[in-house]
Design a protein around this motif. Structure first.
Motif, PDB file in Angstrom:
ATOM      1  N   ARG A 188      31.071  34.465  39.771  1.00  0.00           N
ATOM      2  CA  ARG A 188      30.116  35.219  39.550  1.00  0.00           C
ATOM      3  C   ARG A 188      30.384  36.840  39.663  1.00  0.00           C
ATOM      4  NH1 ARG A 188      27.405  35.087  43.813  1.00  0.00           N
ATOM      5  NH2 ARG A 188      28.816  33.801  44.868  1.00  0.00           N
ATOM      6  N   THR A 189      29.898  37.608  38.633  1.00  0.00           N
ATOM      7  CA  THR A 189      30.513  38.975  38.690  1.00  0.00           C
ATOM      8  C   THR A 189      29.385  39.932  38.462  1.00  0.00           C
ATOM      9  OG1 THR A 189      30.499  38.746  36.103  1.00  0.00           O
ATOM     10  CG2 THR A 189      32.508  38.314  37.308  1.00  0.00           C
ATOM     11  N   PRO A 190      28.127  39.973  39.547  1.00  0.00           N
ATOM     12  CA  PRO A 190      27.287  40.753  39.379  1.00  0.00           C
ATOM     13  C   PRO A 190      27.724  42.134  40.196  1.00  0.00           C
ATOM     14  CG  PRO A 190      26.775  39.081  41.056  1.00  0.00           C
ATOM     15  CD  PRO A 190      27.958  38.765  40.440  1.00  0.00           C
ATOM     16  N   THR A 191      28.439  41.939  41.101  1.00  0.00           N
ATOM     17  CA  THR A 191      28.937  43.306  42.012  1.00  0.00           C
ATOM     18  C   THR A 191      30.415  43.293  42.307  1.00  0.00           C
ATOM     19  OG1 THR A 191      28.229  42.375  44.163  1.00  0.00           O
ATOM     20  CG2 THR A 191      26.463  43.518  42.999  1.00  0.00           C
ATOM     21  N   VAL A 192      30.815  44.386  42.828  1.00  0.00           N
ATOM     22  CA  VAL A 192      32.417  44.221  43.082  1.00  0.00           C
ATOM     23  C   VAL A 192      32.599  43.358  44.352  1.00  0.00           C
ATOM     24  CG1 VAL A 192      34.139  45.760  43.931  1.00  0.00           C
ATOM     25  CG2 VAL A 192      32.748  46.424  42.140  1.00  0.00           C
ATOM     26  N   GLN A 193      31.498  43.814  45.573  1.00  0.00           N
ATOM     27  CA  GLN A 193      31.857  42.873  46.585  1.00  0.00           C
ATOM     28  C   GLN A 193      31.660  41.379  46.254  1.00  0.00           C
ATOM     29  OE1 GLN A 193      29.474  44.087  50.305  1.00  0.00           O
ATOM     30  NE2 GLN A 193      28.438  42.143  50.088  1.00  0.00           N
ATOM     31  N   GLN A 194      30.775  40.552  45.489  1.00  0.00           N
ATOM     32  CA  GLN A 194      30.877  39.572  45.432  1.00  0.00           C
ATOM     33  C   GLN A 194      31.936  38.985  44.415  1.00  0.00           C
ATOM     34  OE1 GLN A 194      27.064  38.688  43.252  1.00  0.00           O
ATOM     35  NE2 GLN A 194      25.845  38.654  45.443  1.00  0.00           N
ATOM     36  N   LEU A 218      34.279  35.855  57.940  1.00  0.00           N
ATOM     37  CA  LEU A 218      35.197  36.852  57.649  1.00  0.00           C
ATOM     38  C   LEU A 218      35.797  36.937  56.146  1.00  0.00           C
ATOM     39  CD1 LEU A 218      36.184  39.552  58.454  1.00  0.00           C
ATOM     40  CD2 LEU A 218      38.202  38.296  59.474  1.00  0.00           C
ATOM     41  N   TYR A 219      35.556  37.641  55.288  1.00  0.00           N
ATOM     42  CA  TYR A 219      36.059  37.635  54.117  1.00  0.00           C
ATOM     43  C   TYR A 219      37.496  38.733  54.039  1.00  0.00           C
ATOM     44  CZ  TYR A 219      31.821  35.401  52.290  1.00  0.00           C
ATOM     45  OH  TYR A 219      30.890  34.623  51.914  1.00  0.00           O
ATOM     46  N   VAL A 220      38.378  38.070  53.618  1.00  0.00           N
ATOM     47  CA  VAL A 220      39.655  38.873  53.830  1.00  0.00           C
ATOM     48  C   VAL A 220      39.985  39.112  52.357  1.00  0.00           C
ATOM     49  CG1 VAL A 220      42.040  39.077  54.399  1.00  0.00           C
ATOM     50  CG2 VAL A 220      40.490  38.017  55.678  1.00  0.00           C
ATOM     51  N   HIS A 221      39.607  40.283  51.619  1.00  0.00           N
ATOM     52  CA  HIS A 221      39.814  40.688  50.237  1.00  0.00           C
ATOM     53  C   HIS A 221      41.233  40.794  49.945  1.00  0.00           C
ATOM     54  CE1 HIS A 221      35.280  42.292  49.967  1.00  0.00           C
ATOM     55  NE2 HIS A 221      35.340  41.007  49.766  1.00  0.00           N
ATOM     56  N   PRO A 222      41.376  40.401  48.741  1.00  0.00           N
ATOM     57  CA  PRO A 222      42.960  40.888  48.128  1.00  0.00           C
ATOM     58  C   PRO A 222      43.277  42.393  47.945  1.00  0.00           C
ATOM     59  CG  PRO A 222      41.463  40.009  46.297  1.00  0.00           C
ATOM     60  CD  PRO A 222      40.828  39.780  47.571  1.00  0.00           C
ATOM     61  N   ARG A 223      44.427  42.829  47.974  1.00  0.00           N
ATOM     62  CA  ARG A 223      44.596  44.025  47.935  1.00  0.00           C
ATOM     63  C   ARG A 223      44.533  44.478  46.610  1.00  0.00           C
ATOM     64  NH1 ARG A 223      48.953  47.838  47.232  1.00  0.00           N
ATOM     65  NH2 ARG A 223      50.586  46.325  46.800  1.00  0.00           N
ATOM     66  N   THR A 224      43.827  45.699  46.300  1.00  0.00           N
ATOM     67  CA  THR A 224      43.756  46.161  44.834  1.00  0.00           C
ATOM     68  C   THR A 224      44.198  47.260  44.730  1.00  0.00           C
ATOM     69  OG1 THR A 224      41.444  46.770  45.382  1.00  0.00           O
ATOM     70  CG2 THR A 224      41.664  44.625  44.546  1.00  0.00           C
ATOM     71  N   VAL A 225      44.480  48.199  43.498  1.00  0.00           N
ATOM     72  CA  VAL A 225      44.882  49.409  43.216  1.00  0.00           C
ATOM     73  C   VAL A 225      43.664  49.885  42.395  1.00  0.00           C
ATOM     74  CG1 VAL A 225      47.248  48.964  43.504  1.00  0.00           C
ATOM     75  CG2 VAL A 225      46.265  48.383  41.362  1.00  0.00           C
ATOM     76  N   ARG A 226      43.726  51.209  42.332  1.00  0.00           N
ATOM     77  CA  ARG A 226      42.700  51.987  41.306  1.00  0.00           C
ATOM     78  C   ARG A 226      43.403  52.275  39.952  1.00  0.00           C
ATOM     79  NH1 ARG A 226      38.045  54.977  41.605  1.00  0.00           N
ATOM     80  NH2 ARG A 226      38.046  56.675  40.431  1.00  0.00           N
ATOM     81  N   LEU A 227      42.928  52.013  39.128  1.00  0.00           N
ATOM     82  CA  LEU A 227      43.301  52.039  37.746  1.00  0.00           C
ATOM     83  C   LEU A 227      42.548  53.195  37.101  1.00  0.00           C
ATOM     84  CD1 LEU A 227      43.253  48.269  36.662  1.00  0.00           C
ATOM     85  CD2 LEU A 227      44.943  49.317  37.805  1.00  0.00           C
ATOM     86  N   GLU A 228      43.322  53.786  36.059  1.00  0.00           N
ATOM     87  CA  GLU A 228      42.447  54.929  35.347  1.00  0.00           C
ATOM     88  C   GLU A 228      41.618  54.195  34.499  1.00  0.00           C
ATOM     89  OE1 GLU A 228      45.601  57.060  33.107  1.00  0.00           O
ATOM     90  OE2 GLU A 228      46.307  57.630  34.911  1.00  0.00           O
ATOM     91  N   SER A 229      40.514  55.334  33.874  1.00  0.00           N
ATOM     92  CA  SER A 229      39.396  54.794  33.106  1.00  0.00           C
ATOM     93  C   SER A 229      39.677  53.930  31.956  1.00  0.00           C
ATOM     94  CB  SER A 229      38.553  56.112  32.621  1.00  0.00           C
ATOM     95  OG  SER A 229      37.548  55.819  31.976  1.00  0.00           O
TER      96      SER A 229
END
Length: 423
Positions: A318-324, A196-207
């Motif tokens: 590794r940075t191929p996808t947001v999930q990874q 079970l992966y418990v991801h850190p909390r993130t916020v949305r940033l502007e472009s």
């Protein structure tokens, strides 16, 4: 005999002694493996308490036999009978099968992960009552399953609270048999283990808030903008448009106000360096805020199709996808022997090329001198931003030479802070 010949004989003797020692060690290992394999069915189900009872009973029997104390001899037989009766509880074959369903194997810290265990009796006779356990990290949840008829199923629901970012091993589901005194315990895995992966909390940033500063050498992306340098097309004027971008010749020809439409151009390579050095942080809250900052920047960068390079103090991410990207941040923790921020940057400069913006994320205990040392290792044309996590502080930005140092008090202030840095 020459000195060289004597040395060769001594070396040969040492080699023969070494080979003899290694051969003896291997033979002893093989001799001990066989009894250990024979005793494994017993040692796997025997607890320390059962071993203590056996030792106490044998000691009482020997002492009672030598001294003629009938009470101690009686204690020996009582201990022997107790062990024999308790061993009966773990004999026999397990009759159950199970399915384990973890609804979501990736959640954000603070959310609850819900799942279900379905236990069924696929044998040819009625099953005995049994306890089913589900290991969750270092803890374990136990469910009592009563006697079940052939073909019956029983579903047990569970919820896993996630108070902290982590990678939690869940399972396997265990069928457990034990005696009332827990002297013997027999486990049988019914399912495989999940994570079970418990991801850190993130916020949305502007472009434009990820530090991807627009410039003439940036790459165009398929996002339209009202102000940039890459012309795309003309469109009718909308109230609120900047009048500087009105194309007067086209407006005169069509009789309608027309404005220029642009494509955004951005620098395409963001480097995020997260310090995991224990001495850089004053509290766990600081460290969690820093991880959330790194996660938010990476998610925004990857979501826009830009190039991201990420690293902790000791390893590349590794940075191929947001999930990874978030999966790896779920397992990031303090590293007591991590190098300083300047050494981290020095290593990344050798490993990463082409970065145009570097964001160094650290705690409040990193002093200004260390930040200046870290900046000296980066190329002069790399925009450098240092984000210091300091929960409860007033979010602010102050320049330090050609470095922008942002003190972040709350994660929700990150969007505003990065927008100010991008202007």
């Amino acid at each position: 005999m020459t000195a060289t010949g004597a040395e060769q004989r001594i070396t040969g003797a040492r080699r023969r002694v070494r080979h003899l020692a290694l051969g003896t060690r291997d033979r002893l290992a093989r001799l001990t493996v066989t009894p250990r394999r024979w005793l494994q069915p017993v040692t796997d189900v025997t607890s320390e308490a059962a071993a203590a009872v056996a030792v106490a009973a044998l000691t009482a029997g020997l002492v009672g036999w030598r001294l003629g104390w009938r009470e101690l001899v009686l204690g020996f037989w009582l201990g022997l009978v107790l062990l024999a009766v308790c061993a009966l509880f773990v004999l026999g074959r397990h009759q159950l099968s199970a399915r384990f369903d973890l609804g979501r194997d990736r959640v954000v810290v603070g959310e609850r992960a819900n799942g279900a265990i379905v236990v069924s009796n696929r044998s040819r006779r009625r099953s005995l009552p049994v306890t089913v356990e589900l290991p969750v990290g270092r803890a374990s949840a136990a469910f009592h399953v009563p006697s079940m008829r052939v073909g019956d199923e029983r579903e047990e629901l569970f919820a896993i609270p996630t108070h902290r970012r982590a990678i939690i091993p869940v399972g396997p589901v265990l069928s457990v048999r034990a005696d009332p005194f827990t002297l013997f315990r027999r486990e049988q895995p019914l399912t495989t283990e999940h994570e079970l992966y418990v991801h850190p909390r993130t916020v949305r940033l502007e472009s434009s808030a990820t530090g991807l500063i627009r410039d003439l050498e940036g790459q165009t992306v398929r996002k339209l903008s009202d102000s940039d340098v890459a012309f795309h097309a003309l469109r009718p004027y909308v109230p609120g448009d900047d009048r500087r971008y009105i194309h007067w010749k086209s407006s005169a020809r069509t009789g309608t106000l027309m404005v220029r439409q642009f494509e955004e151009t951005r620098r395409s390579h963001l480097l995020v360096a997260l310090s995991t050095r224990l001495d850089d942080y004053a509290s766990d809250e600081e460290f969690e805020l820093a991880v959330s900052v790194a996660g938010s920047l990476g998610v925004q960068c990857l979501g826009e199709g830009q190039t991201l390079s990420g690293s902790t103090s000791t390893r590349r991410l590794r940075t191929p996808t947001v999930q990874q990207w978030l999966d790896q941040l779920s397992g990031v923790d303090y590293e007591a022997t991590s190098p300083r921020l300047s050494e981290l940057v020095r290593r990344l400069v050798r490993e990463v090329t082409g970065a145009s913006v570097a964001v160094l994320v650290c705690g409040a205990l990193v002093d200004p001198a260390e930040i200046r040392r870290a900046r000296r290792f980066l190329p002069i044309d790399v925009r450098t931003i240092v984000v210091q996590a300091r929960p409860g502080a007033q979010s602010q930005i102050h320049p330090m030479g050609d470095v922008d140092v942002a003190v972040l008090g709350e994660l929700d202030d990150l969007a505003t802070t990065m927008r100010r840095l991008a202007t």
